[in-house]
Design a protein around this motif. Structure first.
Motif, short mmCIF file in Angstrom:
data_model
loop_
_atom_site.label_atom_id
_atom_site.label_comp_id
_atom_site.label_asym_id
_atom_site.label_seq_id
_atom_site.Cartn_x
_atom_site.Cartn_y
_atom_site.Cartn_z
N HIS A 66 0.75 -1.08 -0.02
CA HIS A 66 -0.06 -0.03 -0.03
C HIS A 66 0.71 1.27 0.18
CE1 HIS A 66 -3.16 2.54 0.30
NE2 HIS A 66 -3.07 3.09 1.45
N HIS A 68 1.51 5.46 -1.70
CA HIS A 68 1.21 6.27 -2.72
C HIS A 68 2.37 7.23 -3.03
CE1 HIS A 68 -3.16 6.14 -1.32
NE2 HIS A 68 -2.49 5.73 0.01
N HIS A 209 -8.94 1.72 0.01
CA HIS A 209 -8.65 2.12 1.59
C HIS A 209 -9.84 1.54 2.41
CE1 HIS A 209 -6.07 5.32 0.03
NE2 HIS A 209 -5.18 4.79 0.92
N HIS A 246 -5.31 -1.13 4.97
CA HIS A 246 -5.62 -0.80 6.45
C HIS A 246 -6.41 -1.81 7.05
CE1 HIS A 246 -3.17 2.90 5.83
NE2 HIS A 246 -4.22 3.13 4.95
N ASP A 297 2.29 3.08 3.32
CA ASP A 297 1.13 4.15 2.88
C ASP A 297 1.76 5.20 2.15
OD1 ASP A 297 -1.41 5.34 2.96
OD2 ASP A 297 -1.69 5.59 4.75
#
Ligand SMILES: [Zn+2]
Length: 434
Positions: A66, A68, A209, A246, A297
């Motif tokens: 995960h 970004h 998410h 998450h 994340d």
């Protein structure tokens, strides 16, 4: 014929038996692993590139499940998730231009490559610019958009489809495009159903998410009368091709829905801790048989992309919260960061075995992080990897059989240029906001 040979290393294959070869080899032919085993690789054909891995661990590249791309970090660090998104994250990503997205991605991927990450599952905007950066630096990138309802002025499913049509499969298949849903507070059940239909039409996967914060759960109950994962289940969104990030606040029913649908979960403990979102029920997810990988994340909310740090959090947080030192043993945590992540994305990677993709890292043990180290002590090696080391121990990063970093030097782009341009891009986007 081998195009690249790694000899004389301690090879952690992460195969089903967790086989380790001391003084072993990994032979690579183009983008695939040709052979793995004990002793030196014997090849009559001369001309291959040979790396002497004495003092090194050789293991599958880490998979950041995960991720970004980040344009900024180190401010708004005091805010909880909802306020952080509205005051920091959304203004930044609404003001990206092509060059800022490219350099932000290059800088993000740079830190990953330098800490042993070979695949990122990157949800962000301007995917063609991200794809250019991934292709240039050489990392494997699974990209998805930040899709939300139109009034939120982020991406649409059409944007995601256009990005898929434009860049899916580029760079010898290292670039893939999935459908990304930002999160349920900016979406609706209908949008989730449409996302599933588009993913099926394109034959690709989904990244979303889910159940990240208590505020998200309360928002979902108020707007839809159900919890987030129940809404996603009813919309048909979940499945083995869906990575749900998450999953901090899962009820027993929601864990059962994840298991029933074979949904993949990315556990992101350091982001959850920093944003004050809580501690995911990892022991229960694993006991249910759900496949769980690890993610950092985003640098805006973590702030490090070092997956060694994430591995440590993935063990220590649960031990602290449950007062139980038996939880999250080191070999299982390394498996989460390698083979579980690969399985979650359907990649032929995450293990060192003949026929798999040649995504390999070398970790140098000749430093204080790995000292002392007894001879042939496998348990101690795993412990050092999870509890003692950080990404600066990674010496070499190889993706698709191509060396991206060797002796900690980036081989594919000029590192200083990336740093300089990432600063320029950050200031330009910040100026646009203010
Ligand atoms: Zn995220």
């Amino acid at each position: 014929m081998a195009t690249l040979v790694i000899n004389n290393g301690t090879v952690l294959t992460m195969d089903d038996d967790r086989t380790v070869h001391f003084g072993g080899h990994v032979a690579i032919d183009q983008d695939r692993i040709l052979a793995v085993g004990p002793g030196e690789y014997a090849d009559e054909d001369a001309g291959e590139d040979v790396i002497d891995a004495e003092g090194m661990l050789v293991l599958p590249g880490l998979i950041d499940l995960h991720f970004h791309t980040a344009i900024g970090k180190g401010y708004s660090d005091h805010l909880p998730l909802w306020e952080y998104l509205n005051e920091c994250w959304y203004p930044l990503i609404r003001n990206l231009d092509a060059e800022s997205a490219y350099w932000a991605a290059a800088a993000s991927y740079l830190e990953s490559v330098k800490s042993g990450v070979t695949t990122v599952n990157d949800m962000y905007r301007r995917l063609p610019d991200l794809a250019r950066a991934a292709a240039d630096i050489g990392i494997r990138a699974v990209l998805s958009n930040d899709v939300a309802l139109e009034e939120h002025n982020l991406d649409t499913l059409q944007d995601n489809k256009d990005a898929h049509d434009a860049v899916h499969g580029l760079a010898d298949g290292r670039i893939q495009v999935r459908i990304g849903i930002e999160w349920l507070p900016l979406a609706s059940p209908a949008l989730l159903s449409e996302a599933r239909a588009l993913a099926d039409e394109l034959g690709t996967g989904i990244h979303i998410h889910l159940n990240e914060s208590l505020t998200e759960v309360e928002d979902s109950k108020r707007r839809f009368g159900r919890r987030p994962t129940e809404v996603a289940y009813d919309a048909g969104l979940l499945g083995p091709d869906c990575v749900a990030a998450h999953c901090v606040w899962l009820s027993d029913t929601e864990i059962a829905l994840m298991r029933e649908t074979g949904t993949q979960i990315s556990h992101n403990p350091s982001s959850n801790a920093k944003l004050g979102n809580g501690i995911a029920r990892l022991p229960e997810m694993l006991a249910a048989g759900i496949n769980v990988g690890l993610g950092h994340d985003a640098a805006e909310c973590n702030n490090s992309r070092d997956m060694f740090e994430v591995m440590k959090f993935a063990s220590l947080m649960h031990r602290a919260a449950r007062v139980d030192a038996s939880l999250q043993q080191a070999p299982d945590v390394v498996a989460m960061a390698t083979r579980n992540g690969a399985k979650a994305l359907g990649l032929e990677a995450g293990q060192l075995a003949a026929g798999k993709k040649a995504d390999v890292i070398l970790v140098d043990t000749r430093n204080v992080m790995f000292t002392p180290l007894a001879d042939h002590n496998i348990a101690q090696i795993y412990s050092h990897l999870v509890f003692a080391a950080n990404g600066s121990a990674v010496d070499t990063t190889i993706v698709d059989g191509k060396v991206l970093m060797r002796d900690r030097q980036l081989m594919t782009m000029d590192e200083n240029t990336i740093l300089t341009q990432a600063n320029v891009a950050f200031r330009r986007v910040l100026d646009r906001i203010s």
